[in-house]
Write a protein that holds these residues in place. Structure first.
Motif, PDB file in Angstrom:
ATOM      1  N   VAL A   1      73.456 -31.861-121.451  1.00 56.46           N
ATOM      2  CA  VAL A   1      74.786 -31.987-122.165  1.00 56.46           C
ATOM      3  C   VAL A   1      75.455 -33.185-121.455  1.00 56.46           C
ATOM      4  CG1 VAL A   1      76.986 -30.937-122.539  1.00 56.46           C
ATOM      5  CG2 VAL A   1      74.935 -29.712-123.130  1.00 56.46           C
ATOM      6  N   LEU A   2      75.331 -33.257-120.181  1.00 53.02           N
ATOM      7  CA  LEU A   2      76.125 -34.311-119.306  1.00 53.02           C
ATOM      8  C   LEU A   2      75.569 -35.740-119.711  1.00 53.02           C
ATOM      9  CD1 LEU A   2      76.675 -32.747-115.747  1.00 53.02           C
ATOM     10  CD2 LEU A   2      78.318 -33.105-117.614  1.00 53.02           C
ATOM     11  N   THR A   3      74.129 -35.769-119.913  1.00 54.80           N
ATOM     12  CA  THR A   3      73.307 -36.621-120.360  1.00 54.80           C
ATOM     13  C   THR A   3      73.736 -37.164-121.697  1.00 54.80           C
ATOM     14  OG1 THR A   3      71.562 -36.382-118.566  1.00 54.80           O
ATOM     15  CG2 THR A   3      71.016 -37.689-120.579  1.00 54.80           C
ATOM     16  N   VAL A   4      73.701 -36.331-122.747  1.00 49.36           N
ATOM     17  CA  VAL A   4      73.973 -36.778-123.974  1.00 49.36           C
ATOM     18  C   VAL A   4      75.524 -37.179-124.191  1.00 49.36           C
ATOM     19  CG1 VAL A   4      74.489 -35.866-126.386  1.00 49.36           C
ATOM     20  CG2 VAL A   4      72.498 -34.913-125.131  1.00 49.36           C
ATOM     21  N   LEU A   5      76.421 -36.632-123.246  1.00 47.78           N
ATOM     22  CA  LEU A   5      77.791 -37.190-123.377  1.00 47.78           C
ATOM     23  C   LEU A   5      78.141 -38.610-122.470  1.00 47.78           C
ATOM     24  CD1 LEU A   5      79.554 -33.881-122.771  1.00 47.78           C
ATOM     25  CD2 LEU A   5      79.477 -35.018-124.890  1.00 47.78           C
ATOM     26  N   TRP A   6      77.118 -38.779-121.622  1.00 51.07           N
ATOM     27  CA  TRP A   6      77.188 -40.005-121.256  1.00 51.07           C
ATOM     28  C   TRP A   6      76.685 -41.210-122.055  1.00 51.07           C
ATOM     29  CZ3 TRP A   6      73.967 -44.283-119.848  1.00 51.07           C
ATOM     30  CH2 TRP A   6      74.118 -44.944-118.896  1.00 51.07           C
ATOM     31  N   GLU A   7      75.643 -40.856-123.005  1.00 51.02           N
ATOM     32  CA  GLU A   7      75.186 -41.589-123.905  1.00 51.02           C
ATOM     33  C   GLU A   7      75.920 -41.961-125.159  1.00 51.02           C
ATOM     34  OE1 GLU A   7      71.429 -39.581-124.904  1.00 51.02           O
ATOM     35  OE2 GLU A   7      70.598 -40.280-123.204  1.00 51.02           O
ATOM     36  N   ALA A   8      76.929 -40.881-125.539  1.00 52.81           N
ATOM     37  CA  ALA A   8      77.930 -41.067-126.788  1.00 52.81           C
ATOM     38  C   ALA A   8      78.989 -40.028-126.402  1.00 52.81           C
ATOM     39  CB  ALA A   8      77.146 -40.604-127.957  1.00 52.81           C
ATOM     40  N   SER A   9      80.021 -40.725-126.694  1.00 51.00           N
ATOM     41  CA  SER A   9      81.646 -40.104-126.323  1.00 51.00           C
ATOM     42  C   SER A   9      81.849 -39.565-127.915  1.00 51.00           C
ATOM     43  CB  SER A   9      82.389 -41.113-126.103  1.00 51.00           C
ATOM     44  OG  SER A   9      82.688 -42.170-126.902  1.00 51.00           O
ATOM     45  N   ASP A  10      82.919 -38.803-127.878  1.00 59.82           N
ATOM     46  CA  ASP A  10      83.740 -37.905-128.986  1.00 59.82           C
ATOM     47  C   ASP A  10      82.765 -37.504-130.007  1.00 59.82           C
ATOM     48  OD1 ASP A  10      86.121 -38.951-128.294  1.00 59.82           O
ATOM     49  OD2 ASP A  10      86.140 -40.911-129.647  1.00 59.82           O
ATOM     50  N   LEU A  11      81.861 -36.644-129.448  1.00 61.04           N
ATOM     51  CA  LEU A  11      80.970 -35.703-129.983  1.00 61.04           C
ATOM     52  C   LEU A  11      81.433 -34.172-130.396  1.00 61.04           C
ATOM     53  CD1 LEU A  11      77.460 -36.329-128.128  1.00 61.04           C
ATOM     54  CD2 LEU A  11      78.368 -37.616-130.224  1.00 61.04           C
ATOM     55  N   SER A  12      81.060 -33.797-131.655  1.00 56.06           N
ATOM     56  CA  SER A  12      81.695 -32.496-132.124  1.00 56.06           C
ATOM     57  C   SER A  12      80.692 -31.811-131.348  1.00 56.06           C
ATOM     58  CB  SER A  12      81.330 -32.552-133.600  1.00 56.06           C
ATOM     59  OG  SER A  12      80.011 -32.639-134.038  1.00 56.06           O
ATOM     60  N   HIS A  13      80.919 -30.411-131.610  1.00 56.12           N
ATOM     61  CA  HIS A  13      80.318 -29.340-130.915  1.00 56.12           C
ATOM     62  C   HIS A  13      78.981 -29.303-131.747  1.00 56.12           C
ATOM     63  CE1 HIS A  13      83.988 -27.621-129.527  1.00 56.12           C
ATOM     64  NE2 HIS A  13      83.274 -26.914-128.605  1.00 56.12           N
TER      65      HIS A  13
END
Length: 163
Positions: A61-73
């Motif tokens: 999850v942290l890696t995905v959020l590092w790659e892209a911001s403002d993601l929906s659940h």
């Protein structure tokens, strides 16, 4: 005396049951490989005070959020390959550690977006910078060609079931 399973199963099913070997089944092998990856992850990150309590799912999850911001659940769950109940529990733990924020979207007031906090960003960067060590340790017994082949086959398997 006839065994109860023999009496209720057709001969073909009885033969298939006798020929079944757990250790040669792909599901079993993938589970064991996953356990090895988790063990290596713990060895790489378990001694570091900043990462000692990070799970492999939190890492994703942290890696995905590092790659892209403002993601929906929903989008975060898709990208991290996680079901919603698991993601929701994980996000609660990351929120409690001040690693993520969940806010109302500026584009659509009806939806919420997830982002890393500055602490989450720093941790995600540290995890990503050292994540290759886990992969190297897991794949160490394989030749470079076998590592590439395994990666290609796993990608085909995943895409064959998820696309």
């Amino acid at each position: 005396m006839v065994d109860a399973t023999e009496a209720t199963q057709p001969k073909g099913a009885q033969q298939q049951a006798e020929e079944y070997h757990l250790q040669s089944q792909v599901g079993f092998q993938l589970r064991v490989a996953s356990q090895i990856a988790i063990e290596q992850f713990s060895q790489v990150f378990g001694k570091d005070a900043g990462t000692a309590k990070i799970t492999t799912s939190q890492f994703a999850v942290l890696t995905v959020l590092w790659e892209a911001s403002d993601l929906s659940h929903k989008e975060l769950a898709r990208r991290a390959s996680m079901d919603m109940p698991t993601l929701n529990g994980l996000l609660k733990r990351l929120l409690a550690r001040d690693l993520v924020t969940i806010n109302i979207s500026s584009k659509d007031k009806r939806s919420k977006v997830i982002n890393l906090t500055p602490a989450g960003l720093a941790l995600a960067q540290h995890l990503r910078a050292n994540g290759h060590l886990v992969t190297q340790r897991v794949l160490q017994p394989l030749s470079n060609d076998d590592q590439k082949m395994l990666n290609r086959l796993l990608c085909r398997l995943i895409h064959g079931h998820r696309d």
